[in-house]
Design a protein around this motif. Sequence first.
Motif, PDB file in Angstrom:
ATOM      1  N   ARG A   1      -0.205   1.421  -7.884  1.00 24.93           N
ATOM      2  CA  ARG A   1      -1.042   1.636  -9.068  1.00 24.93           C
ATOM      3  C   ARG A   1      -2.045   0.507  -8.658  1.00 24.93           C
ATOM      4  N   ARG A   2      -3.271   0.856  -8.217  1.00 22.99           N
ATOM      5  CA  ARG A   2      -4.325  -0.078  -8.035  1.00 22.99           C
ATOM      6  C   ARG A   2      -5.018  -0.941  -9.073  1.00 22.99           C
ATOM      7  N   GLU A   3      -4.800   0.004 -10.304  1.00 22.71           N
ATOM      8  CA  GLU A   3      -5.543  -0.637 -11.677  1.00 22.71           C
ATOM      9  C   GLU A   3      -4.464  -1.647 -12.002  1.00 22.71           C
ATOM     10  N   THR A  49       0.662   3.851  -2.269  1.00 23.70           N
ATOM     11  CA  THR A  49       0.403   4.815  -3.161  1.00 23.70           C
ATOM     12  C   THR A  49       0.427   6.144  -2.484  1.00 23.70           C
ATOM     13  N   SER A  85      -3.169  -9.624  -5.886  1.00 18.03           N
ATOM     14  CA  SER A  85      -4.489  -8.458  -5.913  1.00 18.03           C
ATOM     15  C   SER A  85      -4.846  -8.352  -7.307  1.00 18.03           C
ATOM     16  N   ALA A 114       0.902  -1.259  -0.097  1.00 17.08           N
ATOM     17  CA  ALA A 114      -0.187  -0.049   0.035  1.00 17.08           C
ATOM     18  C   ALA A 114       0.747   1.242  -0.105  1.00 17.08           C
ATOM     19  N   GLU A 149      -7.160  -3.077  -6.948  1.00 19.18           N
ATOM     20  CA  GLU A 149      -6.945  -3.357  -5.640  1.00 19.18           C
ATOM     21  C   GLU A 149      -5.429  -3.001  -5.495  1.00 19.18           C
ATOM     22  N   LEU A 150      -4.926  -2.123  -4.265  1.00 25.69           N
ATOM     23  CA  LEU A 150      -3.414  -2.005  -4.116  1.00 25.69           C
ATOM     24  C   LEU A 150      -2.800  -3.319  -3.652  1.00 25.69           C
TER      25      LEU A 150
END
Length: 463
Positions: free
Chosen positions: A174-176, A126, A187, A124, A191-192
């Motif tokens: 980047r969660r994407e 970000t 993940s 996590a 989602e991170l």
Amino acid sequence: MKAYKPFLVILLAVLIAPMFGTAVEPPKKPLVYQIPIKEQIEPALLYVVRRGVTEAKKEKADAIVFVMNTPGGGVKEAREIISLIGQIDVPVYTFVEKDAYSAGAIIALATKHIYMAPGGVIGAATPLVMSPFGGVEKMPDAVEEKMTSAVAAMVRAAAEQGGHDPQLGEAMVRRELGYTVGTNVFSKAGELLTLTASEAEGILSEGTVKDVTAMLEKAGLPDAEIKTLEVTPAERIARFIAAFAPILLMIGLGGIYIEIKTPGFGLPGILGTAALVLFFFGHHIAGLAGMEDVIIFIIGFTLLFIEVFVTPGFGVLGISGIALILISLLNAMTWKVPGHFWPAFNDSTLQLAIGNLVLGMTGTALVGFFAGKYLPQSKLFRSMVLQQRTDKDEGFTAAHDQSDLLGKEGVAEMNLHPAGRALFGDDRVNVITRGEFIEKGTAVRVIETSGSRIVVEKISAEV
């Protein structure tokens, strides 16, 4: 007897030989230096890490272990620590004791060996902007993408430095992206990436162990001597104080400004002095400010005081005083390599110091403006200042009226250079010339009177 002589010689040689042999020292245990990275990652902690690495190099440590439990912190500080790790020429380990979020995860990625305790978490990363009033501040889309892109590149570089998968690091930012290894989905897109100790094994962590001792056994250093860097209570206090540097500067400089503008020495001066003492104390204990910064500040303040209250106008002394004050404050907020006098000036360290200084000076200017506008009308100020008029209309006089002496002639009772005494009949009067020297016994004439100021000039004829 002769038959036994050879055996006796051999036996004697065996007994005596160890006495002349070289003693074999036991093998030296490898030294492992343990440096804590705990709580918020900020400038004062950065100094602690630098101090630890410097001590480890000085003692020729065989390995360095960062023991981590942090919610994250400043990206700039993380970048500095990553750069520091890249300069270490011995194995570097990260032991995630509990949490390694955000900046902590990025730092861990820069080390080649990562171990985690049961229940540990990493990921996590970000970037977030914290509001001054608490909570996370919403960023415009363009700004958010710019920051995310910069941090993602930094994380990839850190992962490459540590020999880890750069895509794994970027998935923490980047969660994407999501992150998948074979058929294992760690993940999903949106989602991170955040990994537990068991999930990280094999893809990031080299193992899950209960403590640093167990980690070293697994890493092949079972008999290592562990030396832990101790963070002193004073350094903990300093970390708190250093975080409020702009506020302390505003209170310190603003309080002194108000004290100069008001009579006597009261609460503003006390608060201002206390704030500046806390400012220098915090940065000194945190390893940022030295006694030389305090001395430079005192010299600068003294020069400014002389310029304002002693010498007329505003010139070299005042400009030099302001320059020295600014230099001392800026230098006090810039980190130094332990054992070195000069600060390590670079973009990342100067930016924070300059930002704090600008905020502090802006606050001081606002305090001065509002104090000048509203303080004279306040009850507190009026209670400290004489409100009754003392002019001539109210029956007051500044000095005895001596206008009757104007034009009178007398004799200098002593050398006038330019002040002294003169006799006018039987009256002794303190007088002054316009700057010229007049010898004792010279005839003088009063040419000007202003209160107690009596100005005389020389009369050519002697009396």
